[in-house]
Structures are given as C-alpha cells and as structure tokens.
Design an enzyme around this catalytic site. Structure first.
Site, PDB file in Angstrom:
ATOM      1  N   HIS A 155       0.830  -1.216   0.000  1.00  0.00           N
ATOM      2  CA  HIS A 155       0.000   0.000   0.000  1.00  0.00           C
ATOM      3  C   HIS A 155       0.860   1.260   0.000  1.00  0.00           C
ATOM      4  O   HIS A 155       0.428   2.299   0.490  1.00  0.00           O
ATOM      5  CB  HIS A 155      -0.944   0.039   1.213  1.00  0.00           C
ATOM      6  CG  HIS A 155      -1.688  -1.237   1.451  1.00  0.00           C
ATOM      7  ND1 HIS A 155      -2.943  -1.484   0.941  1.00  0.00           N
ATOM      8  CD2 HIS A 155      -1.326  -2.368   2.119  1.00  0.00           C
ATOM      9  CE1 HIS A 155      -3.322  -2.694   1.308  1.00  0.00           C
ATOM     10  NE2 HIS A 155      -2.369  -3.254   2.014  1.00  0.00           N
ATOM     11  N   SER A 276      14.236  21.883 -16.577  1.00  0.00           N
ATOM     12  CA  SER A 276      13.016  22.669 -16.780  1.00  0.00           C
ATOM     13  C   SER A 276      13.385  23.970 -17.464  1.00  0.00           C
ATOM     14  O   SER A 276      14.450  24.529 -17.217  1.00  0.00           O
ATOM     15  CB  SER A 276      12.361  22.953 -15.428  1.00  0.00           C
ATOM     16  OG  SER A 276      11.564  24.124 -15.493  1.00  0.00           O
ATOM     17  N   LYS A 282      15.653  22.223 -11.420  1.00  0.00           N
ATOM     18  CA  LYS A 282      15.007  20.936 -11.708  1.00  0.00           C
ATOM     19  C   LYS A 282      15.876  19.941 -12.447  1.00  0.00           C
ATOM     20  O   LYS A 282      16.630  20.266 -13.342  1.00  0.00           O
ATOM     21  CB  LYS A 282      13.750  21.180 -12.546  1.00  0.00           C
ATOM     22  CG  LYS A 282      12.665  21.888 -11.777  1.00  0.00           C
ATOM     23  CD  LYS A 282      11.919  20.949 -10.856  1.00  0.00           C
ATOM     24  CE  LYS A 282      10.764  20.338 -11.605  1.00  0.00           C
ATOM     25  NZ  LYS A 282      10.014  19.427 -10.769  1.00  0.00           N
ATOM     26  N   GLU A 289       9.425   8.576 -17.029  1.00  0.00           N
ATOM     27  CA  GLU A 289       8.022   8.986 -17.181  1.00  0.00           C
ATOM     28  C   GLU A 289       7.499   8.663 -18.576  1.00  0.00           C
ATOM     29  O   GLU A 289       6.363   8.220 -18.755  1.00  0.00           O
ATOM     30  CB  GLU A 289       7.871  10.489 -16.930  1.00  0.00           C
ATOM     31  CG  GLU A 289       8.097  10.884 -15.479  1.00  0.00           C
ATOM     32  CD  GLU A 289       8.215  12.395 -15.337  1.00  0.00           C
ATOM     33  OE1 GLU A 289       7.267  13.097 -15.683  1.00  0.00           O
ATOM     34  OE2 GLU A 289       9.279  12.869 -14.901  1.00  0.00           O
TER      35      GLU A 289
END
Ligand code: ARG
Length: 461
Positions: A155, A276, A282, A289
């Site tokens: 979980h 970024s 960043k 992804e």
C-alpha cells in the site's frame, strides 16, 4: 491499369485510392515480401508450374528490386495499393510478361499473412536480445546489492525490510516471464500460411513444405481459411508486448518515486534526466516517465487489433489491413523503451544510506517482533496484539521499537528477554528470511543462480 482491373469499367475514385492504399506503411515489409516471392517462385520452378528459366528470371528480378529498394532507388506508387502489388508491378516492368506469373497459386491474402509472420519473427528475436540485455543489467544490480537494505512496501506504506537486490530480482522474474512469452509467441507463429491462397487453397500442386523450409518455418498452417484470417500471432505478440510494457512502466514508476527529494533512494544520471525551461533547480526523470506514458500506446495497439478482429467473418476482410500499423507501433515502442531503460538503470546511483535509513523507520521490524514471541510459544494472534500495543505505545512517544527498554517490553509481555533486541535489528530481520524466494542474501544468491540457469536455457535453445 490496376493489377486487378479486368472486371472494372471505371477507375478508382481518387479519395478511395488514398484511403485504401497501405503502401505508405506496409513498404516496411518489402524484404519479407520479396523473400516470400523468391521462395514461392523457386518452388513453382521445382514443381514445373514455371520452367526453371522462368523461375530464375523472376528470382533475379526480385533480387534486383530488393537491392534497389535498399539503396533508396525505388519510388513506391500509391496507385499500386500495397507492397505486394508494388513489387509485382516493378517485377513485370523489369522482367516482362514472366513477372506476371509470380502470383500463380497465390493470393495477397496468404502473402500478407506470410510477410507479417516473417516480420514479427525477426522483430521478436531482436526484442529478445534487448530484453535479455536489460535482464542481465538487473541481475548485475542484484549481485552488487545483496546487502543494501531498504524498506519493502505494501500500500506504499513501509512494511518489512528487504534488500535492493531482492527488489531488483522481482523485476528479473517479470522480465524472465516476458522473455518466455515472446519465445512461446515465436514458436506458435513460426508456420507458413503460403498455399492457403485467397481462402480455399489452390488447384496448383504447390509444395508447401518446400517453401516453409526455405523460409525457416517449422511447418505449415493446416486450414486455408484459418491461414489467411488468423492474426492470433500478432495479438499474442501485442499481448506479450503490453505485459512487458506494464513491467517497464512499474519499474519506471518506482524510479520516478525513488528519485524524489523525499525518497532519494536513487540518483538518475544526468544523461537520462532533463531540466526545466523555467525552474533552474530541476532535474526530472523524463525518460522513466515517458516509458510509463508509452505503455498506453502499446495497450492501445493491442485493444485496437482485438477490436478489429472481433467481428470479422471468415476469411480475409480488408479490415485486417489495420493490423500492420499497430504491430509496427508496438515493435518500435517496446524496442525503444528497452533500449533506453537498460542504460538508465545501469548508470543510476544507488543511495545505500538513504535506503538503509528508510528501512529503519515505520516499524518495519514489527512482524519480526511478533515472530519472536511466536517462536517462544505465544500464539501468533496474541503476539500480533502485544506488538500492536507496543507500536501504539511507541507512536505516542515518537520512537521506534528498538528505542524501548527491556522493562517497557516486559510491561507488555513477560515472554520478552534481552535477546529480543537482536531479533529486531534490520539486518537480522532480512537475514532471517532465508526461505527460498526470500530476501536474505543467501536466498537472493540462490534466486540469481536459478534465473541465470533459465536464461541460459532460453538463449542456448
Ligand atoms: N494490403 C492488404 C492487407 O494488408 C493485402 C491483402 C489484400 N487482399 C485483398 N483481398 N484485398 O491486408
């Protein structure tokens, strides 16, 4: 004039010409198409349907076309519809009337089924190579990190301590099964449909086995209707590809999570991260992804083809022309994904300290404490209750189980003795799980050996 123009009085509408033509994408099958035609022509020569001189002329013509396509010298025609008729048209332009004999005893329906099988067979082999390279990298990580401790989760809540090697070996098992699925798919698809004709075979005494052998098939299909209308092999491939992408996606999801400032379990190499345009600080795990995102495409390919096939009466229907773009897209997506995930994994840094820290909090040793009591003859359900109370007691004080005194433990149960402290050390908790398939270093070593053994059977056989 169309190759099938005999019974037509009017020409195809320009819109239809564009709509039904598949040459823009099925030209990718040119090699397989020519390979199939060469085997077919050779066999026609052998059985005397063509003279050996005719067969030879056709074969030479086809070889020339193959070379010219490879060298980019050929401009395909939309008007010639698909790769099959483009090649046949080119052949006739080159060798004359004899070229018109290549299609004897054959239909584009069995021809396209053949081409797609040949194509997928090759791409499955290439995918296997990429997958096995990835699997070996996963195994290398596991070998290196048998004593790198980290929390295991259920979980997404800390559950029990494991090792990074054990976590990696979970993916090794998934990739091993993926490899097995591709192997099964390849084995089932490796039969020749040539000789099925349009749907009902042919009146020519074709030597189907001869063609199958030349093309490296293990056998032939045994029903001509099925031979032209079956796309199970493509669906099996898309299913295997979807499951493989799902595994890559789960791995990538974990890498995204682990590279957050909150986890810091891994540090992605700069080469596999991007920045970024506005936020200077960043460093984003875009590659991971994107693999996660591309998984959707491959599922889409599978569902699209399943849907194309579900309502089709036997045998061939033009709907089936829609199979190719799905297959090509899935092939490209899984191969590119495998290609990029492997070095991303190989180059990332594993933050052992953060993992070990993570393994400590969250009462990951609570089960071990309950097991300690159970081993001293306290019924497990009672042990669970006692430890639950201890966890509550600690939570209220903001400490871990290991921070309590023996006296505090004994206030909860008089079975506790000094040796309990050893039993709740993180390292000890992992080491004690030396059951086959478990996370202890020796169990993981055993799993690595077993996996390598199966892998050897796959690659050797
Ligand atoms: N381009 C077609 C396809 O990919 C080849 C088979 C066409 N057969 C036919 N009867 N129209 O499916």
């Amino acid at each position: 004039m169309k190759l099938w123009g005999g019974r037509f009085e009017k020409s195809t509408d320009a819109l239809v010409e564009d709509f039904h033509s598949s040459i823009s994408f099925d030209q990718r099958l040119y090699k397989q198409d020519i390979q199939g035609s060469i085997a077919h022509a050779r066999m026609l020569g052998e059985i005397g349907v063509l003279t050996s001189a005719e067969a030879q002329q056709i074969i030479e013509g086809l070889k020339g076309i193959l070379t010219d396509i490879r060298e980019g010298k050929i401009q395909f025609e939309i008007g010639a519809e698909d790769i099959h008729m483009n090649v046949e048209k080119l052949l006739t332009e080159r060798v004359g009337t004899v070229g018109k004999k290549v299609h004897t005893g054959r239909s584009r329906n069995d021809q396209v089924a053949l081409d797609l099988r040949l194509f997928l067979r090759e791409e499955i082999d290439h995918t296997q190579e990429l997958l096995i390279t990835l699997l070996r990298t996963v195994l290398d990580l596991a070998k290196e990190h048998q004593e790198t401790y980290m929390p295991g989760y259920t979980h997404l809540q800390k559950a029990q301590p494991i090792s990074f090697a054990h976590h990696m070996m979970a993916y090794a098992q998934m990739f091993l099964r993926d490899s097995g699925r591709l192997k099964d798919t390849r084995q089932r698809l490796n039969v020749s449909p040539l000789g099925s004709g349009a749907l009902a075979g042919t009146t020519f005494p074709l030597e189907r086995e001869m063609v199958a052998q030349e093309l490296g098939f293990d056998g032939i299909t045994w029903n001509s209707l099925d031979g032209v209308s079956d796309r199970d092999f493509a669906l099996e491939f898309l299913s295997a590809a979807s499951i493989l992408m799902m595994h890559l996606s789960r791995l990538c999801e974990e890498l995204v999570l682990w590279s957050t400032g909150e986890f810091q379990f891994v540090i992605m190499d700069d080469g596999y991260s991007t920045g970024s345009s506005i936020m200077p600080q960043k460093k984003n795990p875009d590659v991971a992804e994107l693999v996660r995102g591309k998984t959707g495409r491959v599922y889409g390919d599978l569902v699209a083809l399943l849907t194309v096939m579900k309502g089709l009466p036997l045998a061939y229907n033009k709907d089936m022309q829609e199979d190719k773009e799905q297959v090509f897209d899935a092939v490209d997506t899984i191969q590119k994904s495998l290609l990029v995930v492997e070095p991303m994994l190989r180059t990332m840094k594993v933050n052992k300290k953060a993992m070990a820290e993570g393994a400590k909090g969250g009462f990951t040793n609570a089960t071990d404490l309950a097991d300690y009591l159970a081993k001293k003859n306290v019924p497990f359900r009672e042990a669970h209750e006692i430890v639950g109370k201890l966890v509550l007691y600690c939570s209220k004080r903001g400490c871990g189980l290991e921070d309590l005194t023996l006296k505090e433990f004994q206030e909860h149960s008089d079975v506790f003795a000094e040796d309990l402290f050893e039993s709740i050390g993180i390292e000890y908790c992992v080491r004690q799980r030396h059951i086959p398939g478990g996370p202890s270093p020796e169990s993981v070593a055993q799993a690595i050996l077993w996996t390598e053994h199966i892998l050897e059977q796959f690659t050797g056989g």
